[in-house]
Design a protein around this motif. Structure first.
Motif, mmCIF file in Angstrom:
data_model
loop_
_atom_site.group_PDB
_atom_site.id
_atom_site.type_symbol
_atom_site.label_atom_id
_atom_site.label_comp_id
_atom_site.label_asym_id
_atom_site.label_seq_id
_atom_site.Cartn_x
_atom_site.Cartn_y
_atom_site.Cartn_z
ATOM 1 N N SER A 1 -49.778 35.650 83.139
ATOM 2 C CA SER A 1 -49.592 36.901 82.854
ATOM 3 C C SER A 1 -49.641 37.473 81.486
ATOM 4 C CB SER A 1 -48.446 37.350 83.703
ATOM 5 O OG SER A 1 -47.266 36.822 83.115
ATOM 6 N N GLY A 2 -49.006 36.761 80.705
ATOM 7 C CA GLY A 2 -49.070 36.976 79.262
ATOM 8 C C GLY A 2 -50.257 37.007 78.676
ATOM 9 N N VAL B 1 -52.345 39.928 79.366
ATOM 10 C CA VAL B 1 -52.071 40.933 78.404
ATOM 11 C C VAL B 1 -52.880 41.039 77.082
ATOM 12 C CG1 VAL B 1 -49.957 42.274 77.002
ATOM 13 C CG2 VAL B 1 -49.755 41.329 79.566
ATOM 14 N N ARG C 1 -56.457 41.821 77.880
ATOM 15 C CA ARG C 1 -56.655 43.223 77.592
ATOM 16 C C ARG C 1 -56.771 43.793 76.256
ATOM 17 N NH1 ARG C 1 -53.209 42.940 82.087
ATOM 18 N NH2 ARG C 1 -51.289 43.970 81.011
ATOM 19 N N VAL D 1 -47.571 38.273 73.064
ATOM 20 C CA VAL D 1 -47.743 39.220 74.090
ATOM 21 C C VAL D 1 -47.090 40.365 73.523
ATOM 22 C CG1 VAL D 1 -46.632 39.857 76.459
ATOM 23 C CG2 VAL D 1 -47.631 37.635 75.844
ATOM 24 N N GLU E 1 -49.125 44.061 73.321
ATOM 25 C CA GLU E 1 -48.856 45.343 74.116
ATOM 26 C C GLU E 1 -48.657 46.497 72.930
ATOM 27 O OE1 GLU E 1 -44.908 43.962 75.675
ATOM 28 O OE2 GLU E 1 -45.874 43.618 77.692
ATOM 29 N N LEU F 1 -52.147 47.478 72.434
ATOM 30 C CA LEU F 1 -52.713 48.158 73.426
ATOM 31 C C LEU F 1 -52.136 49.725 73.347
ATOM 32 C CD1 LEU F 1 -52.382 45.724 76.385
ATOM 33 C CD2 LEU F 1 -54.485 46.797 75.746
#
Length: 253
Positions: free
Chosen positions: A129-130, A133, A136, A243, A247, A250
């Protein structure tokens, strides 16, 4: 001149030659001093031995201005390796691509962050999942969301504090992963690993080459590369930091 011999029995083809080419390219900029190469061979490199001294604010300011001059010497393209070098380059013991690209974001996402995600997951240092991120964030970067009009800078490429030696004659740089990139990436790596008197380095750099507004907010963006490299081999704490930086990247978009 005292000599330092670095050896690696399992060195991949071109490992030490790439280091020598990067040092020569950086030295040719006439900015920051680099360690002198005395000899190269497939499994070793011989360098001048640098006697270190305690860092000072004055030396830090001299280094900041010199680093700006090195960056200003430029590169043919983002991702471009040192002249005459073909194929991958190396950061630490790991390979990374060095393929010229016309835009920074496309280069940075594909060649400086994404290659290290699968190894980081495989090592157990980054969760799936990291990694999602981070991917993305890479997708956003690749769109050109953070591209600007700056020409490619001549980067050291692995500018953590351990590769900045403080000598009586000033700073000497070692162990580059030299390529064409964004100047803020070298500066962000200095910040990540605690360069002494960094505020003096940055102030002198900014006087020589004014940094673009918002550069402080973009530090996490430019730390994605070193954090991804470290997540691939130096523990889950770096995966967590990677991560977090993704974030924050983003959020900038």
């Amino acid at each position: 001149m005292e000599r330092l011999v670095k050896t690696r029995d399992d060195a991949p083809a071109g490992f030490f030659a790439a280091e020598a080419a990067g040092l020569a390219w950086l030295a040719a900029a006439g900015g920051a001093r680099t360690v002198q190469v005395l000899e190269t061979a497939p499994r070793r490199i011989v360098l001048e031995r640098v006697e270190t001294v305690r860092p000072t604010p004055a030396a830090a300011e001299e280094f900041g201005a010199a680093l700006a001059a090195t960056h200003d010497a430029g590169a043919p393209a983002f991702g471009a390796p040192p002249p005459g070098w073909t194929g991958d380059i190396f950061i630490g013991r790991r390979t990374q691509p060095a393929h010229p690209e016309p835009t920074w974001g496309a280069f940075y996402a594909a060649q400086r962050v994404e290659p290290f995600l699968a190894p980081a997951v495989a090592a157990g240092n980054l969760t799936a999942s990291g990694a999602g991120v981070v991917r993305r964030a890479c997708a956003l970067i690749a769109t050109g969301a953070f591209d600007d009009t700056d020409a490619p800078a001549r980067l050291h490429g692995d500018l953590w504090s351990g590769n900045v030696l403080w000598s009586a004659a000033g700073v000497v740089l070692i162990d580059p992963a030299a390529h064409g990139g964004h100047r803020e990436t070298d500066l962000a790596m200095l910040a990540l690993f605690g360069c002494p008197f960094l505020d003096h380095v940055i102030a002198a750099y900014d006087r020589r080459h004014p940094l673009r507004p918002g550069w402080r907010e973009r530090v996490p963006l430019h730390q994605l590369h070193p954090l991804a490299v470290h997540a691939a081999g130096h523990g889950p704490a770096y995966g967590d930091e990677l991560v977090d930086a993704a974030e924050r990247t983003l959020a900038l978009g």
